[in-house]
Motif scaffolding. Structure first.
Motif, PDB file in Angstrom:
ATOM      1  N   ARG A 171       4.591   8.442  -9.777  1.00 27.40           N
ATOM      2  CA  ARG A 171       5.173   8.337 -11.196  1.00 27.40           C
ATOM      3  C   ARG A 171       4.885   7.053 -11.949  1.00 27.40           C
ATOM      4  NH1 ARG A 171      10.365   6.671 -11.071  1.00 27.40           N
ATOM      5  NH2 ARG A 171      11.539   6.646  -9.191  1.00 27.40           N
ATOM      6  N   ALA A 172       4.520   6.089 -11.129  1.00 25.36           N
ATOM      7  CA  ALA A 172       4.194   4.792 -11.834  1.00 25.36           C
ATOM      8  C   ALA A 172       3.431   4.062 -10.841  1.00 25.36           C
ATOM      9  CB  ALA A 172       5.541   4.041 -11.979  1.00 25.36           C
ATOM     10  N   VAL A 190       6.305   5.271  -6.625  1.00 16.08           N
ATOM     11  CA  VAL A 190       5.911   3.998  -7.454  1.00 16.08           C
ATOM     12  C   VAL A 190       4.692   3.217  -6.394  1.00 16.08           C
ATOM     13  CG1 VAL A 190       6.446   1.673  -8.054  1.00 16.08           C
ATOM     14  CG2 VAL A 190       7.966   3.584  -8.572  1.00 16.08           C
ATOM     15  N   ARG A 215       2.747   4.203 -16.198  1.00 16.85           N
ATOM     16  CA  ARG A 215       3.975   4.773 -16.076  1.00 16.85           C
ATOM     17  C   ARG A 215       4.033   6.351 -16.673  1.00 16.85           C
ATOM     18  NH1 ARG A 215       8.366   2.484 -14.704  1.00 16.85           N
ATOM     19  NH2 ARG A 215       7.923   0.212 -15.135  1.00 16.85           N
ATOM     20  N   ARG A 216       4.532   7.099 -15.944  1.00 20.50           N
ATOM     21  CA  ARG A 216       4.478   8.656 -16.366  1.00 20.50           C
ATOM     22  C   ARG A 216       5.635   8.751 -17.265  1.00 20.50           C
ATOM     23  NH1 ARG A 216       2.294  13.300 -14.010  1.00 20.50           N
ATOM     24  NH2 ARG A 216       2.115  12.340 -12.109  1.00 20.50           N
ATOM     25  N   VAL A 223       0.358  -1.933 -15.828  1.00 22.42           N
ATOM     26  CA  VAL A 223       1.297  -0.818 -15.352  1.00 22.42           C
ATOM     27  C   VAL A 223       1.050   0.344 -15.954  1.00 22.42           C
ATOM     28  CG1 VAL A 223       4.102  -0.554 -15.551  1.00 22.42           C
ATOM     29  CG2 VAL A 223       2.989  -2.876 -15.398  1.00 22.42           C
ATOM     30  N   TRP A 253       1.261   9.821 -19.673  1.00 20.29           N
ATOM     31  CA  TRP A 253       1.226   8.538 -19.021  1.00 20.29           C
ATOM     32  C   TRP A 253       1.136   7.582 -20.039  1.00 20.29           C
ATOM     33  CZ3 TRP A 253       1.736   7.190 -14.028  1.00 20.29           C
ATOM     34  CH2 TRP A 253       1.820   8.065 -12.997  1.00 20.29           C
ATOM     35  N   GLU A 313      12.411  -0.725 -14.275  1.00 18.33           N
ATOM     36  CA  GLU A 313      12.960   0.599 -15.098  1.00 18.33           C
ATOM     37  C   GLU A 313      12.820   1.795 -14.132  1.00 18.33           C
ATOM     38  OE1 GLU A 313      10.883   3.207 -18.681  1.00 18.33           O
ATOM     39  OE2 GLU A 313      10.785   1.134 -18.701  1.00 18.33           O
TER      40      GLU A 313
END
Length: 226
Positions: A149-150, A122, A222-223, A220, A205, A47
């Motif tokens: 951001r992830a 990432v 993810r923002r 995991v 987040w 994603e």
């Protein structure tokens, strides 16, 4: 197996070209295949990747696991940095990334030191976070929350099933180094929401943590999209 137990792993103490270390790295490629870590990470990363996305692989070793992730993703245009204190990424592996349309480079650096000075989109970690105690993990996560951001990580699941399986690696021909380190890795692994609890209480987040897999523990962060 209620409490994490961190012990030295033999592979980390052997010179990279030691025959037992070379054999153990080959064993790890098979172990990663059994654990399906490349597939799990590729699914977690699928994603939001666009051309030019900067990906950092912490504790990359020989780069083979991340190459498997890149092949599963089939997303050209990524910019990858393979970070390891003692990188052993071959020219052939770097060329294989190039054939997939990825720009790959190697950085000989401590993971925390690297992400504290370099921005990335990432962060990926495979069988790496379990080497760190909770204090170091909290610091790494704080940096990740500020500078990416992830983050996606596949680690050993700390369970009786995984521990039992780690003691059977002789069955697929793994050497003494791999057999020792597998047991140590499981004892240092994760369960439940242990990693989520170490992530900073920063707004925006989304955290997903799963021990439902037989041998792997997936985390995991993810923002949220703006």
């Amino acid at each position: 197996m209620q409490v994490r137990l961190l012990e030295p792993e033999w592979l980390d103490e052997l010179p990279p070209q030691d025959p037992r270390a070379v054999r153990s790295r080959a064993d790890l490629r098979r172990v990663n295949w059994v654990m399906a870590n490349a597939r799990l990470l590729a699914k977690a990363l699928s994603e939001g990747l666009t051309p030019g996305t900067r990906i950092v692989d912490l504790g990359s070793g020989d780069g083979s696991l991340m190459l498997g992730v890149a092949r599963a993703l089939r997303r050209p245009g990524m910019e990858l940095t393979l970070v390891d204190r003692a990188p052993i990424v071959s020219d052939a592996t770097l060329a294989a990334f190039g054939e997939l349309g990825w720009k790959a480079r190697v950085a000989a650096s401590d993971a925390l030191e690297f992400i504290s000075h370099e921005r990335q989109d990432v962060i990926v970690a495979n069988l790496f976070l379990h080497h760190l105690d909770d204090v170091a993990l909290a610091r790494l996560f704080a940096l990740a929350a500020q500078r990416s951001r992830a983050l996606a990580a596949c680690e050993p699941r700390r369970s009786a099933l995984a521990l039992g399986a780690s003691r059977l690696l002789w069955f697929i021909g793994c050497n003494d180094v791999t057999r020792h380190d597998a047991v140590v890795s499981v004892r240092a692994g994760f369960r439940d929401d242990e990693l989520s609890r170490l992530w900073p209480a920063a707004p925006g987040w989304k955290l997903v943590e799963s021990s439902a897999l037989p041998f792997s523990h997936l985390f995991v962060a993810r923002r949220d999209a703006p």
